[in-house]
Write a protein that holds these residues in place. Structure first.
Motif, PDB file in Angstrom:
ATOM      1  N   SER A 446       0.847  -1.193   0.000  1.00 11.18           N
ATOM      2  CA  SER A 446       0.000   0.000   0.000  1.00 11.18           C
ATOM      3  C   SER A 446       0.878   1.237   0.000  1.00 11.18           C
ATOM      4  O   SER A 446       2.099   1.161   0.144  1.00 11.18           O
ATOM      5  CB  SER A 446      -0.896  -0.004   1.237  1.00 11.18           C
ATOM      6  OG  SER A 446      -0.099   0.069   2.420  1.00 11.18           O
ATOM      7  N   VAL A 447       0.240   2.419  -0.162  1.00  6.36           N
ATOM      8  CA  VAL A 447       0.993   3.674  -0.176  1.00  6.36           C
ATOM      9  C   VAL A 447       1.702   3.876   1.163  1.00  6.36           C
ATOM     10  O   VAL A 447       2.869   4.270   1.210  1.00  6.36           O
ATOM     11  CB  VAL A 447       0.043   4.853  -0.477  1.00  6.36           C
ATOM     12  CG1 VAL A 447       0.794   6.177  -0.362  1.00  6.36           C
ATOM     13  CG2 VAL A 447      -0.569   4.694  -1.847  1.00  6.36           C
ATOM     14  N   GLU A 448       1.000   3.566   2.265  1.00  9.08           N
ATOM     15  CA  GLU A 448       1.606   3.741   3.587  1.00  9.08           C
ATOM     16  C   GLU A 448       2.812   2.829   3.766  1.00  9.08           C
ATOM     17  O   GLU A 448       3.864   3.260   4.262  1.00  9.08           O
ATOM     18  CB  GLU A 448       0.563   3.455   4.691  1.00  9.08           C
ATOM     19  CG  GLU A 448      -0.565   4.467   4.772  1.00  9.08           C
ATOM     20  CD  GLU A 448      -1.651   4.208   3.726  1.00  9.08           C
ATOM     21  OE1 GLU A 448      -2.562   5.026   3.602  1.00  9.08           O
ATOM     22  OE2 GLU A 448      -1.564   3.166   3.026  1.00  9.08           O
ATOM     23  N   ASN A 449       2.662   1.569   3.345  1.00 10.22           N
ATOM     24  CA  ASN A 449       3.771   0.627   3.489  1.00 10.22           C
ATOM     25  C   ASN A 449       4.940   0.984   2.571  1.00 10.22           C
ATOM     26  O   ASN A 449       6.107   0.776   2.914  1.00 10.22           O
ATOM     27  CB  ASN A 449       3.303  -0.796   3.201  1.00 10.22           C
ATOM     28  CG  ASN A 449       2.406  -1.343   4.300  1.00 10.22           C
ATOM     29  OD1 ASN A 449       2.492  -0.891   5.444  1.00 10.22           O
ATOM     30  ND2 ASN A 449       1.540  -2.281   3.963  1.00 10.22           N
ATOM     31  N   LEU A 453       8.683   1.648   3.809  1.00 10.23           N
ATOM     32  CA  LEU A 453       9.861   1.014   3.231  1.00 10.23           C
ATOM     33  C   LEU A 453      10.922   2.051   2.857  1.00 10.23           C
ATOM     34  O   LEU A 453      12.094   1.924   3.214  1.00 10.23           O
ATOM     35  CB  LEU A 453       9.441   0.204   2.004  1.00 10.23           C
ATOM     36  CG  LEU A 453      10.550  -0.226   1.015  1.00 10.23           C
ATOM     37  CD1 LEU A 453      11.531  -1.147   1.706  1.00 10.23           C
ATOM     38  CD2 LEU A 453       9.938  -0.909  -0.193  1.00 10.23           C
ATOM     39  N   LYS A 454      10.508   3.111   2.151  1.00 13.85           N
ATOM     40  CA  LYS A 454      11.467   4.106   1.679  1.00 13.85           C
ATOM     41  C   LYS A 454      12.085   4.876   2.849  1.00 13.85           C
ATOM     42  O   LYS A 454      13.290   5.155   2.859  1.00 13.85           O
ATOM     43  CB  LYS A 454      10.792   5.062   0.692  1.00 13.85           C
ATOM     44  CG  LYS A 454      10.343   4.376  -0.591  1.00 13.85           C
ATOM     45  CD  LYS A 454       9.618   5.295  -1.532  1.00 13.85           C
ATOM     46  CE  LYS A 454      10.574   6.148  -2.318  1.00 13.85           C
ATOM     47  NZ  LYS A 454       9.890   6.929  -3.377  1.00 13.85           N
ATOM     48  N   TYR A 455      11.280   5.224   3.848  1.00 16.94           N
ATOM     49  CA  TYR A 455      11.825   5.974   4.976  1.00 16.94           C
ATOM     50  C   TYR A 455      12.770   5.109   5.811  1.00 16.94           C
ATOM     51  O   TYR A 455      13.726   5.621   6.409  1.00 16.94           O
ATOM     52  CB  TYR A 455      10.693   6.522   5.847  1.00 16.94           C
ATOM     53  CG  TYR A 455       9.940   7.647   5.189  1.00 16.94           C
ATOM     54  CD1 TYR A 455       8.557   7.747   5.293  1.00 16.94           C
ATOM     55  CD2 TYR A 455      10.618   8.593   4.432  1.00 16.94           C
ATOM     56  CE1 TYR A 455       7.861   8.773   4.675  1.00 16.94           C
ATOM     57  CE2 TYR A 455       9.941   9.616   3.799  1.00 16.94           C
ATOM     58  CZ  TYR A 455       8.562   9.714   3.923  1.00 16.94           C
ATOM     59  OH  TYR A 455       7.900  10.722   3.304  1.00 16.94           O
ATOM     60  N   ASN A 456      12.520   3.795   5.876  1.00 14.77           N
ATOM     61  CA  ASN A 456      13.469   2.903   6.535  1.00 14.77           C
ATOM     62  C   ASN A 456      14.798   2.872   5.785  1.00 14.77           C
ATOM     63  O   ASN A 456      15.873   2.895   6.395  1.00 14.77           O
ATOM     64  CB  ASN A 456      12.882   1.492   6.640  1.00 14.77           C
ATOM     65  CG  ASN A 456      12.163   1.255   7.945  1.00 14.77           C
ATOM     66  OD1 ASN A 456      12.768   0.875   8.949  1.00 14.77           O
ATOM     67  ND2 ASN A 456      10.863   1.517   7.946  1.00 14.77           N
TER      68      ASN A 456
END
Length: 783
Positions: A446-449, A453-456
């Motif tokens: 999803s957009v949130e996931n 992922l990217k912020y991690n």
């Protein structure tokens, strides 16, 4: 005291005025130079977009028309005889392209080497025989391109007669010509022909005038050898300037753009330049320094006026302040009276007591100061919280501004780094782009996931920062992360280790793979956008290095490579497909896979070659009239667009070829069975006749040799034996189950005479037909 204040005001005004004069004048001049250079860069981009890219795109449109294998245009391998309609259609199509692009393109010519034909939007169709050979075959673009080992050239401005047959008396115009070989991957020496596009030189000067009208008369274009290609004064065209000191400096410079101060015709001038990377041309603007910095004089006058006004206003304010400072107690007492009056306006004795003692005066005064300090602290605290909450936004805007060249002041960048508490004071900087490669692995997120992922990954990247290496990362569109790298050295080994660890982290934590591209190093953080542009180019090579976690800037050398994949590889692939040699196809694709990773070919060229492979398979499928059983395999171009790397591409091409070949073999076997059944029915229905192999083959539309081969493979006997066997089977059936005479039966099964029938029957079964029939009657009587 007033005199002291006036002296202080004069001193501060003169110091600040002098400082501002030198600082702002230098900064303003630098800003003027930057704006002027950006204006020149914008003019170059306009010329590149509206002229050069238009010309190259129209060449690709023509190439696409030839590649698409239509019957409308006269091809480079078509015969002249019988194709006059196609030649005329090609001529009309060229005129249509010129008409649609009349603001840029003057003429389009196509030269066919094999057929010795010139088709031109302006010259018409010319058959290059002995009569008109000297006029048209000796055109400069044909002679120049014929000896070149490159795929394209630009013939710079020269005077070209409108009537080639009367060059001495004909009107001449200034033209530039873009010449490119066909096919795309060929050179001038081994090509099938050339496509040439003429551009009127005045289009360049007119577009410069529209883009920079105030700079028009001082702006012109030169070639890499110093000759003038475009100039507002047409008498200057083709003049060579390489003996000029400033031109020599520009040609020797390795910079793509820049500015220098030099004398031009005895006048000290600001000379700005920028390069066309695809053509090697240079756009130059020359502006006298007196005109270039004329606004600096206005700034100087303004500073003088401001200094005088500051002295006057400062003197007046100093007088007022001094006057007020002489009676500070009066102000305090008025304030105290006001405060006490508000507290206890009706208590006359209390007011008198407060005035006499002075205790309440002090208490109220300290309270006011205390309240002011408290209010100031609360305000500062609110501002600090606001700043802290907005740090991510400030960081994002700062990094995006640097990557996209939207911050042009180094002080602005330093101030914003200070606000977000990041130290980026390094001697070297580079941009790095991280791309999450396998979109299929993350399509379910999803957009949130996806943001999680990217912020991690951003957080994990920035954790690798140390004293000698600093990473600052932001979220970019399209599954990418942008990173600015600050370093004390340009050694990239440590970065490679960090990216490798980051790749392992991404795979182990999220089961996705990443590829990073590191641009070239710069010594000024304001130039990091150039390094960021490098990463965009480098990521094109991600397809050809599927197992390399970090793409380095040295890969950029492949962008300027003029080498081509050996044409024999494509030809062998096409032949192997026609011969249905799947093992040979696999060997050729393994060879192509090796050339992609070990060769120095550009990504655009390799993409063109892959497209050619797909075209070959697509044409073979169309020519063989083959239909895939699986719907998802029908649009092979859609499948091709979704392939992630060269290994997948090569494996896909091999499996696609295998599927087509197997399908064709299955179809052939099915068709063979149908043909045999048709042949058997025809033989059965015409058994009375003297049937021949040629007659049956003609009936089912195949060759007699192929029919004979099919009979042997499907029945185990040859055609003649099969017909004879069928005749005897029918004869036995008639003997046993009918009352027909021997003569009638011989006629029914196609024997010319009863005697020949009796002879053949006895030779086969040991009985005459009549004895065979009696034998059958005897058996029935016994039963």
């Amino acid at each position: 005291m007033i005199l002291s204040y006036i002296i202080i005001v004069l001193f501060i005004t003169l110091v600040l005025g002098g400082t501002f004069y030198f600082y702002f004048t230098a900064s303003y001049n630098e800003a003027v130079e930057n704006v002027h250079l950006k204006m020149l860069e914008q003019v170059k981009n306009t010329l590149n977009t509206k002229i050069i890219e238009t010309v190259e795109s129209n060449y690709m449109i023509l190439v696409h028309e030839f590649i698409s294998n239509t019957n409308d245009l006269f091809g480079f391998h078509d015969d002249v005889s019988g194709n006059h309609t196609k030649i005329l259609q090609t001529y009309n199509y060229l005129k249509k392209i010129v008409s649609n692009n009349s603001t840029v393109i003057s003429n389009i010519h196509i030269y066919y080497k094999k057929q010795k034909i010139l088709i031109s939007s302006s010259l018409g169709v010319k058959y290059l025989n002995e009569t008109n050979w000297p006029y048209y075959m000796n055109q400069d673009w044909i002679n120049e391109m014929s000896g070149k080992n490159t795929s394209h050239i630009w013939l710079e401005t020269r005077k070209v007669p409108l009537n080639l047959e009367r060059p001495d008396t004909s009107l001449k115009i200034n033209l530039l010509t873009y010449v490119r070989s066909y096919p795309v991957i060929s050179t001038g020496i081994n090509s099938d022909g050339f496509i040439a596009i003429d551009i009127n030189e005045s289009i360049f000067s007119d577009l410069i005038k529209m883009s920079a009208p105030s700079e028009y008369t001082n702006t012109f274009i030169i070639s890499g050898t110093g000759e003038i290609i475009s100039h507002p004064e047409k008498d200057m065209l083709n003049e060579c300037l390489n003996d000029q000191k400033y031109i020599e400096h520009i040609l020797d410079s390795r910079m793509l753009y820049g500015s220098t101060v030099d004398e031009v015709n005895g006048v000290k001038s600001m000379i700005s330049y920028t390069s066309f990377p695809d053509t090697g041309w240079i756009l130059i603007n020359i502006t006298p320094l007196s005109q270039f910095y004329e606004k600096t004089a206005s700034l100087t006058r303004m500073l003088v006026i401001l200094c005088l006004m500051s002295i006057i206003i400062g003197t007046v304010i100093a007088s007022l302040i001094t006057k007020n400072l002489y009676n500070p107690l009066k102000l305090l007492l008025d304030k105290i009276r006001s405060l006490i009056g508000n507290v206890n306006a009706g208590n006359k004795r209390s007011r008198q007591l407060v005035i006499n003692t002075g205790i309440q005066h002090k208490a109220n005064e300290f309270k006011i100061i205390d309240n002011a300090i408290d209010n100031l602290y609360l305000t500062i605290d609110d501002l600090t919280k606001t700043l802290k909450n907005n740090i991510p936004i400030i960081k994002y805007n700062l990094i995006m501004g640097l990557l996209h060249n939207q911050i042009i002041n180094v002080n602005e960048a330093r101030e914003k780094f200070r606000l977000i508490n990041i130290d980026m004071d390094f001697p070297y900087y580079a941009a790095m782009t991280i791309e999450i490669e396998s979109l299929r692995d993350i399509s379910y997120l999803s957009v949130e996931n996806m943001h999680f992922l990217k912020y991690n990954l951003i957080d994990e990247t920035e954790k690798n920062s140390n004293d000698s290496l600093k990473f600052i990362a932001v979220d970019l569109p399209d599954f990418r992360i942008g990173v600015i790298v600050g370093a004390t050295t340009t050694d990239e080994k440590e970065i490679g280790k960090i990216v490798s660890n980051l790749s392992s982290y991404a795979y182990n934590s999220f089961y996705v793979t990443i590829t990073a591209a590191l641009g070239r190093w710069v010594d000024n953080i304001l130039n990091v956008h150039n390094s960021f542009n490098d990463t965009k180019t480098l990521l094109k090579y991600r397809f050809f290095y599927p197992h390399v976690p970090l793409l380095h800037a040295d890969t950029l050398e492949r962008e300027n490579c003029q080498e081509h994949i050996p044409p024999g590889l494509i030809m062998k692939f096409q032949e192997s497909l026609k011969l249905q040699n799947i093992n040979r196809i696999k060997e050729l694709m393994d060879k192509f896979r090796s050339l992609c990773s070990k060769g120095g070919y550009s990504a655009d060229h390799l993409n063109q070659v892959m497209f050619e492979f797909v075209n070959i398979v697509s044409r073979y499928i169309r020519d063989m009239k083959y239909q895939f059983k699986d719907i998802e395999k029908k649009d092979i171009y859609a499948v091709f667009k979704n392939i992630n790397n060269v290994n997948e591409f090569c494996d896909w091409i091999v499996e696609l070829a295998r599927s087509v070949i197997n399908g064709l073999n299955e179809r052939a076997e099915s068709q063979n069975a149908i043909l045999i059944n048709k042949a058997k029915r025809y033989i059965y229905n015409n058994i009375k006749k003297d049937i021949s192999l040629d007659e049956v083959a003609e009936h089912i539309n195949i060759s007699p040799a192929y029919l004979s081969k099919l009979f042997k493979e499907n029945t185990g006997v040859n055609f003649v034996t099969y017909v004879k066997e069928l005749k005897f089977e029918l004869a036995m059936d008639l003997l046993l189950n009918s009352d027909l005479t021997i003569q009638q039966i011989a006629h029914e099964v196609g024997f010319n005479t009863p005697a020949y029938f009796i002879q053949q029957f006895k030779a086969r079964y040991g009985y005459t037909p009549n004895s065979f029939r009696k034998q059958k009657s005897f058996l029935e009587t016994e039963q």
